[in-house]
Design a protein around this motif. Sequence first.
Motif, PDB file in Angstrom:
ATOM      1  N   GLU A 185       0.825  -1.211   0.000  1.00  0.00           N
ATOM      2  CA  GLU A 185       0.000   0.000   0.000  1.00  0.00           C
ATOM      3  C   GLU A 185       0.858   1.259   0.000  1.00  0.00           C
ATOM      4  O   GLU A 185       1.809   1.379   0.775  1.00  0.00           O
ATOM      5  CB  GLU A 185      -0.918  -0.006   1.221  1.00  0.00           C
ATOM      6  N   SER A 214      -5.530  -2.548  -5.805  1.00  0.00           N
ATOM      7  CA  SER A 214      -6.242  -1.989  -4.661  1.00  0.00           C
ATOM      8  C   SER A 214      -6.066  -2.923  -3.474  1.00  0.00           C
ATOM      9  O   SER A 214      -5.800  -4.117  -3.637  1.00  0.00           O
ATOM     10  CB  SER A 214      -7.733  -1.832  -4.967  1.00  0.00           C
ATOM     11  N   ILE A 215      -6.204  -2.379  -2.282  1.00  0.00           N
ATOM     12  CA  ILE A 215      -6.235  -3.174  -1.057  1.00  0.00           C
ATOM     13  C   ILE A 215      -7.579  -2.885  -0.419  1.00  0.00           C
ATOM     14  O   ILE A 215      -7.836  -1.763   0.021  1.00  0.00           O
ATOM     15  CB  ILE A 215      -5.075  -2.827  -0.105  1.00  0.00           C
ATOM     16  N   GLU A 216      -8.458  -3.884  -0.404  1.00  0.00           N
ATOM     17  CA  GLU A 216      -9.853  -3.631  -0.054  1.00  0.00           C
ATOM     18  C   GLU A 216     -10.355  -4.635   0.969  1.00  0.00           C
ATOM     19  O   GLU A 216      -9.962  -5.805   0.959  1.00  0.00           O
ATOM     20  CB  GLU A 216     -10.714  -3.697  -1.326  1.00  0.00           C
ATOM     21  N   LYS A 217     -11.252  -4.168   1.820  1.00  0.00           N
ATOM     22  CA  LYS A 217     -11.914  -5.033   2.805  1.00  0.00           C
ATOM     23  C   LYS A 217     -13.304  -5.407   2.282  1.00  0.00           C
ATOM     24  O   LYS A 217     -14.092  -4.545   1.927  1.00  0.00           O
ATOM     25  CB  LYS A 217     -12.053  -4.316   4.153  1.00  0.00           C
ATOM     26  N   ARG A 275      -3.976   5.659   1.200  1.00  0.00           N
ATOM     27  CA  ARG A 275      -5.379   5.298   1.376  1.00  0.00           C
ATOM     28  C   ARG A 275      -6.223   6.102   0.399  1.00  0.00           C
ATOM     29  O   ARG A 275      -5.928   7.256   0.084  1.00  0.00           O
ATOM     30  CB  ARG A 275      -5.855   5.582   2.796  1.00  0.00           C
ATOM     31  N   GLU A 309      -9.788 -10.068   6.367  1.00  0.00           N
ATOM     32  CA  GLU A 309      -8.770  -9.035   6.263  1.00  0.00           C
ATOM     33  C   GLU A 309      -8.811  -8.395   4.881  1.00  0.00           C
ATOM     34  O   GLU A 309      -9.471  -8.897   3.969  1.00  0.00           O
ATOM     35  CB  GLU A 309      -7.371  -9.604   6.527  1.00  0.00           C
ATOM     36  N   GLU A 310      -8.117  -7.273   4.748  1.00  0.00           N
ATOM     37  CA  GLU A 310      -8.040  -6.630   3.449  1.00  0.00           C
ATOM     38  C   GLU A 310      -7.258  -7.517   2.474  1.00  0.00           C
ATOM     39  O   GLU A 310      -6.302  -8.190   2.862  1.00  0.00           O
ATOM     40  CB  GLU A 310      -7.361  -5.262   3.569  1.00  0.00           C
ATOM     41  N   GLY A 354     -10.337   2.128   0.761  1.00  0.00           N
ATOM     42  CA  GLY A 354      -9.294   1.118   0.894  1.00  0.00           C
ATOM     43  C   GLY A 354      -7.935   1.720   0.668  1.00  0.00           C
ATOM     44  O   GLY A 354      -7.719   2.908   0.899  1.00  0.00           O
TER      45      GLY A 354
END
Length: 390
Positions: free
Chosen positions: A303, A328-331, A306, A337-338, A321
């Motif tokens: 990452e 992307s880093i998404e929940k 944000r 977890e993301e 995210g």
Amino acid sequence: MRAVRMGCVGVVVAGLSSGAIAEEGMADLGDMLEPIQQEFALPALFAAVAKDGEIVAAGAVGERALGSGVAVTIDDRIHIGSDGKAMTATIAGMLVESGDLRWDSTIGEVLGDAVPGMNPGLAAVTLDQLLSHSSGIPTDTEEMIDIYFNANAFDNSPTALRLMALDAWKHNAPVVPEGSAFQYANFGYMTAGAMIEAVTGQPWEALIRGRIYNPLGLKSAGLGPTATTGLIDAAVGHLKLEDGTIEPRLWGSWADVPPLLAPVGTNHMSILDFAHWAAWNAGKGMRGPQLVQPPTLAHIHAEKLRTPERPNPPPGTPKQGGYAYGWSIEKFDWAEEELLTHNGSNNFNLAKILIDQDRDLAIVVVTNVGGRDSDLGAGKAMGELYQRYK
């Protein structure tokens, strides 16, 4: 071209067609995908799951072109759009490792001679900022769209058109918004592609084949519209019109975005080859081929910032995210977890990729029509597959 009502999906052919299974031991996802395809009125729906580097399940249901009666197979070429941005970032990582680029190389440093008179703020933008959408270059504006769809498309190569596009926009100063610096910028990835071309002396179209497709054995992979002109030999894209009909986009320039946007995401390939790419990323670069060293891939996946919260995001865009380089880093509601993910769409197709590196699990889902229903349907399939195979 005849438009077909969205409520009528036409012939539905579920599962894997004869001869379509490319690997032994894969589970057929057709029975799971067909209800989702019909619920969201999608022309076709594809999915594949890779675990520990092996594809364990795959399926394809629906039609190549709505109303054609031609069933899809898991070998069909499908458009993955901006999910190709991660490939652009990986090629950039190769060039950082070779010393041809640095993450802090600037546009002006690499392209200043080819595009003189650049706004100083634009010239100072780094490769890192371009790949993380944090440069201050905005999301596609009317001026940018006019540049993409310019009148010179048949008079110049895509490499030249990328430099011409930057030259046409060079008077603009990037503006970083308050709060999060994130602005999803296709123009930024096009510019990163031009930087990569400048230091290698090779067209992007050759680089993606030589550096990603061929080493990974993605034999179905290409760029641009999926179908051969005059044939329905792949899953073609569809445009959902304002009156609710959907129109097949078979061939030619109206079937994809302009070729100068190749580094942004005009990639197509079979769902199985898409899953192979996903599996390579899920393995953290520990499995061959070694496109980049594992620490470089970890940097690409890490990452960088944000993203701002979006109360009603466009299809394929997360509400919030993180963002890495092309990831992307998404929940998600169905995961603890993301996770690494991305969405790709040229408005005629929609593709999703999901990576859980802790479980060495990769999931890809694609449909051949754009829009919110496609996003919801593909997202539902991705969530069900994750819960089944995690």
